[in-house]
Enzyme design. Structure first.
Site, PDB file in Angstrom:
ATOM      1  N   LYS A  25      -9.063  -4.318  12.292  1.00 13.30           N
ATOM      2  CA  LYS A  25     -10.229  -3.706  11.652  1.00 13.30           C
ATOM      3  C   LYS A  25     -11.421  -3.536  12.600  1.00 13.30           C
ATOM      4  CE  LYS A  25      -8.933  -5.261   7.030  1.00 13.30           C
ATOM      5  NZ  LYS A  25      -9.344  -5.976   5.808  1.00 13.30           N
ATOM      6  N   GLY A  28     -11.973 -18.591   7.182  1.00 12.28           N
ATOM      7  CA  GLY A  28     -11.629 -17.576   8.160  1.00 12.28           C
ATOM      8  C   GLY A  28     -12.869 -16.817   8.600  1.00 12.28           C
ATOM      9  N   ALA A  29     -12.764 -16.087   9.716  1.00 12.41           N
ATOM     10  CA  ALA A  29     -13.945 -15.392  10.237  1.00 12.41           C
ATOM     11  C   ALA A  29     -13.602 -14.012  10.799  1.00 12.41           C
ATOM     12  CB  ALA A  29     -14.615 -16.240  11.321  1.00 12.41           C
ATOM     13  N   GLY A  30     -12.474 -13.435  10.394  1.00 12.82           N
ATOM     14  CA  GLY A  30     -12.078 -12.119  10.880  1.00 12.82           C
ATOM     15  C   GLY A  30     -12.718 -10.991  10.089  1.00 12.82           C
ATOM     16  N   GLY A  31     -12.073  -9.807  10.141  1.00 14.16           N
ATOM     17  CA  GLY A  31     -12.632  -8.636   9.480  1.00 14.16           C
ATOM     18  C   GLY A  31     -12.752  -8.790   7.977  1.00 14.16           C
ATOM     19  N   ASN A  58     -11.803  -0.498   7.236  1.00 12.43           N
ATOM     20  CA  ASN A  58     -10.474  -0.616   6.635  1.00 12.43           C
ATOM     21  C   ASN A  58      -9.951   0.717   6.118  1.00 12.43           C
ATOM     22  OD1 ASN A  58     -11.960  -0.341   4.155  1.00 12.43           O
ATOM     23  ND2 ASN A  58     -10.297  -1.385   3.081  1.00 12.43           N
ATOM     24  N   TYR A  89      -1.107 -11.810  -0.626  1.00 14.10           N
ATOM     25  CA  TYR A  89      -0.245 -11.656  -1.801  1.00 14.10           C
ATOM     26  C   TYR A  89       1.205 -11.679  -1.357  1.00 14.10           C
ATOM     27  CZ  TYR A  89      -0.105  -6.765  -0.245  1.00 14.10           C
ATOM     28  OH  TYR A  89       0.042  -5.619   0.496  1.00 14.10           O
ATOM     29  N   SER A  97       0.811  -1.225   0.000  1.00 12.40           N
ATOM     30  CA  SER A  97       0.000   0.000   0.000  1.00 12.40           C
ATOM     31  C   SER A  97       0.841   1.271   0.000  1.00 12.40           C
ATOM     32  CB  SER A  97      -0.949  -0.002   1.197  1.00 12.40           C
ATOM     33  OG  SER A  97      -1.958  -0.965   1.039  1.00 12.40           O
TER      34      SER A  97
END
Length: 302
Positions: free
Chosen positions: A96, A157-160, A117, A252, A47
């Site tokens: 998040k 998965g179960a996060g943000g 985010n 990535y 980023s």
């Protein structure tokens, strides 16, 4: 090596020390307006390279940095003197939900997902947004070759990021969704969130276990929201067989495990989503035009 202007490069990150900002363990003072990406880990993030190129393209006098923080440091970031130059930031795992809880206001998209985010700072107040869901939905609908959405989708998965993925799939009208997560606490949290988002009961939440996925009998999309380096292969079928199968891995670079995809799968990494959510964040901070082509060039290594 760091450029002559002192701007950090990919792999560098800021931290909060006892007296203020630290860069590579040394005191660092911003010379102007800063934006950034908050997370832990964060040194892998592309980023900063993408957004700094966009800032140069638009001739905006600001810089964008990677910032490694723990959740317990967020309130200090918001209320302390270190924040006086911080005008906005992105948020990655695992912050998040914690950032969402500290926001003074949230857009509809951020309220729907319960995670943030992207933050815009105005007069010291944090205004939260979520561009992940829109980025995921755009990438998936572009990759899916059928007119109708897939009959089934599986979120690992179960996060943000998983919440944003589920939100995107619900908006795409995928009729059957499954969320799989190892921890019972994570499963309970996403079940609680789903109470207000899934009145028809389309989403099934179950444990994440290796070796259980059979060859699909319908077109299916898998979205990987697992931590960096965790293999996906144990949770996927051996092959796609006669039905379309797409795997979107939101990771990535070094975060991706070294593994081959199942036979017949179309596999996408997280760079297209990073580009889209980053461009949407840029537009929310600065307005159009978004320098999409320059941002895309940077992510491609240009």
């Amino acid at each position: 090596a760091r450029p002559p202007n002192g701007r950090p490069v990919v792999g560098d990150y800021l931290e909060l020390g006892a007296e203020g900002w630290l860069l590579d363990g040394e005191t660092w003072h911003p010379s102007g307006t800063i934006y950034g990406v908050l997370g832990n880990p964060v040194s892998h993030s592309l980023s900063p390279a993408m957004h700094n190129a966009a800032l140069v393209e638009r001739e905006i006098d600001a810089e964008y940095l990677a910032i490694r923080l723990e959740a317990g440091q967020l309130r200090r970031l918001k209320e302390g003197e270190v924040s006086n130059r911080l005008a906005g930031f992105n948020v990655t795992a695992p912050l998040k939900e914690a950032v969402a809880a500290l926001c003074d206001g949230r857009t509809d998209q951020a309220r729907d997902t319960g995670v943030v985010n992207t933050v815009r700072v105005e007069d010291g107040k944090w205004l939260g947004h979520n561009t992940d869901s829109g980025g995921i939905l755009t990438v998936l609908t572009g990759a899916w070759t059928k007119e109708e959405p897939p009959a089934r989708a599986v979120v690992l998965g179960a996060g943000g990021s998983a919440r944003a993925a589920v939100d995107a799939l619900l908006r795409w009208d995928v009729p059957r969704l499954e969320v799989r997560n190892r921890s019972a606490a994570g499963r309970d949290k996403i079940k609680s969130w789903l109470k207000g988002r899934d009145p028809s009961g389309r989403v099934e939440v179950r444990p994440l276990a290796a070796g259980e996925e059979e060859t699909p009998t319908v077109g299916t999309v898998w979205i990987c929201c697992l931590a960096g380096g965790v293999a996906t292969r144990p949770f996927l079928p051996v092959a796609a067989a006669d039905h379309p199968a797409v795997l979107l891995d939101l990771r990535y670079g070094d975060q991706l495990p070294p593994e081959e995809a199942p036979l017949g799968f179309q596999v996408l990494d997280g760079l297209p989503v990073l580009l889209l959510q980053g461009g949407l964040s840029f537009a929310w901070w600065f307005g159009p035009p978004v320098p999409w082509e320059r941002m895309k060039e940077v992510l491609a290594g240009g």
